[in-house]
Design a protein around this motif. Structure first.
Motif, PDB file in Angstrom:
ATOM      1  N   ASN A  83       0.567  -1.099  -0.051  1.00 32.88           N
ATOM      2  CA  ASN A  83      -0.327   0.367   0.224  1.00 32.88           C
ATOM      3  C   ASN A  83       0.689   1.092   0.093  1.00 32.88           C
ATOM      4  OD1 ASN A  83      -2.140  -1.576  -0.139  1.00 32.88           O
ATOM      5  ND2 ASN A  83      -2.172  -1.695   2.997  1.00 32.88           N
ATOM      6  N   SER A 102      -3.850  -0.272  -1.348  1.00 28.94           N
ATOM      7  CA  SER A 102      -4.683   0.873  -1.817  1.00 28.94           C
ATOM      8  C   SER A 102      -3.213   2.294  -1.580  1.00 28.94           C
ATOM      9  CB  SER A 102      -5.249   0.604  -0.186  1.00 28.94           C
ATOM     10  OG  SER A 102      -6.182  -0.385  -0.244  1.00 28.94           O
ATOM     11  N   CYS A 124      -8.510  -2.626  -4.921  1.00 29.31           N
ATOM     12  CA  CYS A 124      -7.887  -3.665  -4.202  1.00 29.31           C
ATOM     13  C   CYS A 124      -8.988  -4.123  -3.044  1.00 29.31           C
ATOM     14  CB  CYS A 124      -8.301  -2.363  -2.302  1.00 29.31           C
ATOM     15  SG  CYS A 124      -7.592  -3.658  -1.458  1.00 29.31           S
ATOM     16  N   ALA A 129     -10.297   0.963  -1.786  1.00 29.01           N
ATOM     17  CA  ALA A 129      -9.011   1.199  -2.972  1.00 29.01           C
ATOM     18  C   ALA A 129      -8.230   2.988  -2.960  1.00 29.01           C
ATOM     19  CB  ALA A 129      -8.965   1.145  -4.491  1.00 29.01           C
ATOM     20  N   SER A 152     -13.427  -2.244  -6.056  1.00 26.22           N
ATOM     21  CA  SER A 152     -12.898  -2.816  -4.338  1.00 26.22           C
ATOM     22  C   SER A 152     -13.531  -4.270  -4.773  1.00 26.22           C
ATOM     23  CB  SER A 152     -13.127  -2.136  -3.594  1.00 26.22           C
ATOM     24  OG  SER A 152     -14.589  -2.399  -3.158  1.00 26.22           O
TER      25      SER A 152
END
Length: 573
Positions: A83, A102, A124, A129, A152
């Protein structure tokens, strides 16, 4: 040292001090001194930063998303566990693709953060996201000419669900979306875009597909100069909070909600301009709540609401009042199943008044409501059975057409109003091949040869119909909606077509009284959040700091002159 020399020194020091403060005042930013910025927008709904999508990206931190490891050039961000985290205030530009990760903003509470999506694809599977955990405000700018896709998965991680995250784009603090690029949001879990505070959309071509709400905010949704297309399993755009101060305000733009349960929903819904096209299975626009502060106000724009299949559904439904002051309102809901074109809360002290604009509202007659006696513009309510695709028209006493429209759904009651109508006018209404001469009296409903009784102008909300609103619960048992055709990307409205800013201010002023006269976050009605005073560069202070600097300069000069006047006579002692 002589007294005369002391006077000269005092004057020189005062003059140099004034010059230094003046230079600091004019070029302070060059020395790292940033004055506070107050709201510079033309009204209370949008700040200068909300409207500014052309911010300088040359010194921004550059971030390239990649499954092989996202790269960062600049300060304020880092990568952890796939992330990208934003930890400090500033400007960030994103490019690239990340298939399971993310962008997470977790900064100081006073930090303002600018993100530019410059051709980003971000998915994600088990989290939002884009997730804003903490910031003062986040500005999400869609770079000109770019296509950006956010999505998502169908099930979030347990700890993410327990923290309340329920959107592909999720923000716990104020969020603004602007720019001229495109954004597509697809989610298989709950909502598309979620904001726990104020959500402002002032640009972009945005397409959303969600199993529940397309856009969901707690305090307010504010729309201006944007194109939004939504397909949703529940509400298209909704704002709701526990203290019943939520509102939805649209100044301009294009909103198409092609599939939803309810289209627009908040305690207060105001449309000052733009185009709205809603196809719903329940209410098109709903002012919910206890009714005391609930209101729908249409001051401009072009609103179309269609509901061919709903039961106990309404075109405009307010637990309080409905005000139509301008624009065009076209409503077609099926005439069966207890459906009404207009429904308001007379039992809560509400009114249903028309004072401007053109209205063609068709629905069922069983529990129909029309405009009430507080209206200042002429209207007619006429009850008769008609099939789908029947044409309705109204002509004046000279045979000149006032309005005409083909109605897509069957109906048994029609409410018409136009600026040309006045009490006492004799008009001819035509429903298909049948026509009748009527007199505008703003009091009672007329019935055609096969019409139904009822439809008193002063009737209030109908009782619960045979079908109560279905309970979606927390949405976990919902089936995703069938794949519906989402309209092609809409063209952004031309600036020339935007409503006059002063007219918009006056319209919204008539709708609700804000707590204060200026500042982002100063909300209508009872909201007293004591919060934000606009998008300032610094985290505290306001534009009065400019005048403080100027005041110090003047004071220093006066002190020098005063000292000169007092000391000069000593030379003669």
């Amino acid at each position: 040292m002589s007294t005369h020399k002391k006077i000269d020194i005092i004057c020189i020091i005062a003059t140099l001090f004034v010059i230094a403060l003046t230079i600091l005042f004019i070029n302070g930013s060059s020395f790292g001194v940033l004055p506070a910025m107050s709201v510079e927008a033309g009204d209370d709904m949008f700040t200068a930063n909300d409207l500014n999508a052309d911010w300088d990206t040359s010194s921004a931190t550059k971030i390239v998303l990649s499954d092989k490891g996202s790269s960062i050039s600049g300060n304020g961000a880092y990568v952890y566990d796939g992330n990208v985290y934003i930890a400090y205030a500033g400007h960030y530009v994103f490019t690239g693709e990340l298939t399971n990760g993310s962008i997470i903003i977790d900064a100081e509470k006073s930090d303002k953060i600018w993100l530019s999506l410059n051709g980003v694809t971000l998915h994600c599977e088990d989290d939002a996201a884009i997730r804003v955990e903490q910031a003062d405000k986040v500005f999400l700018t869609l770079a000109d000419g770019t296509e950006n896709v956010i999505s998502s998965g169908a099930q979030y991680k347990a700890e993410i669900i327990s923290s309340g995250v329920d959107g592909a784009v999720y923000s716990r603090d104020d969020l603004t979306i602007n720019g001229t690029g495109a954004l597509t949001v697809n989610t298989e879990y709950h909502h598309g875009i979620v904001c726990n505070d104020d959500l402002v959309i002032t640009g972009g071509n945005i397409t959303i597909s969600a199993v529940q709400d397309g856009i969901h905010a707690n305090d307010s949704v504010r729309i201006h100069n944007t194109a939004i297309s939504i397909s949703a399993g529940d509400d298209g755009i909704t704002a709701s909070n526990d203290d019943e101060t939520s509102f939805l305000y649209m100044k301009s733009g294009n909103v198409v909600i092609s599939d939803c349960y309810e289209g627009l929903e908040a305690i207060n819904v105001t449309i000052a301009g733009g185009t709205v096209d809603i196809t719903a299975t329940d209410d098109g626009i709903n002012a919910c709540g206890s009714g005391a502060d609930s209101a729908i106000r249409i001051a401009g724009g072009d609103i179309t609401i269609t509901n061919p299949s709903g039961r106990d559904a309404d075109g405009l439904d307010s637990y309080g009042s409905i005000y139509i002051e301008g624009g065009r309102v076209f409503i077609s809901v099926s005439g069966s199943g207890g459906n009404c074109a207009l429904d308001y809360g007379e039992e809560n002290g509400g009114v249903c008044a028309v004072s401007g604009g053109t209205v063609i509202a068709c629905g069922g007659s069983a529990m129909a409501s029309g405009f009430d006696g507080s209206s200042t513009q002429g209207f007619v309510m006429y009850n008769t059975d008609a099939e789908a695709d029947t044409e309705v028209s109204l002509k004046d006493s000279l045979g000149e057409e006032i309005l005409s429209e083909k109605i897509p759904c069957s109906f048994s009651s029609v409410v018409l109003s136009a600026p040309e109508l006045e009490v006492g006018d004799v008009c001819t209404i035509a429903i298909g091949e049948a026509q009748e001469e009527i007199t505008i009296d703003n009091v009672s409903a007329s019935s055609g040869p096969n019409g139904k009784s009822g439809g008193d102008m002063r009737s209030g909300r109908k009782h619960d119909g045979p079908m109560d609103r279905q309970d979606f619960g927390d949405g976990t048992d919902m089936e995703p909606p069938d794949k519906t055709e989402v309209p092609d990307k809409m063209e952004m409205p031309d600036n020339e077509s935007l409503p006059d800013q002063q007219e918009t201010k006056e319209a919204i002023g008539r709708a609700f009284m804000p707590d204060k006269e200026q500042g982002q976050g100063e909300h209508f009605l009872k909201r007293q959040d004591g919060g934000k005073n606009g998008d300032r560069i610094s985290s505290s202070g306001n534009s009065s700091g400019i005048f403080i600097l100027l005041g110090i300069s003047v004071l220093a000069l006066l002190i020098g002159l005063f000292a000169a006047v007092k000391v000069k006579p000593l030379e003669n002692i």
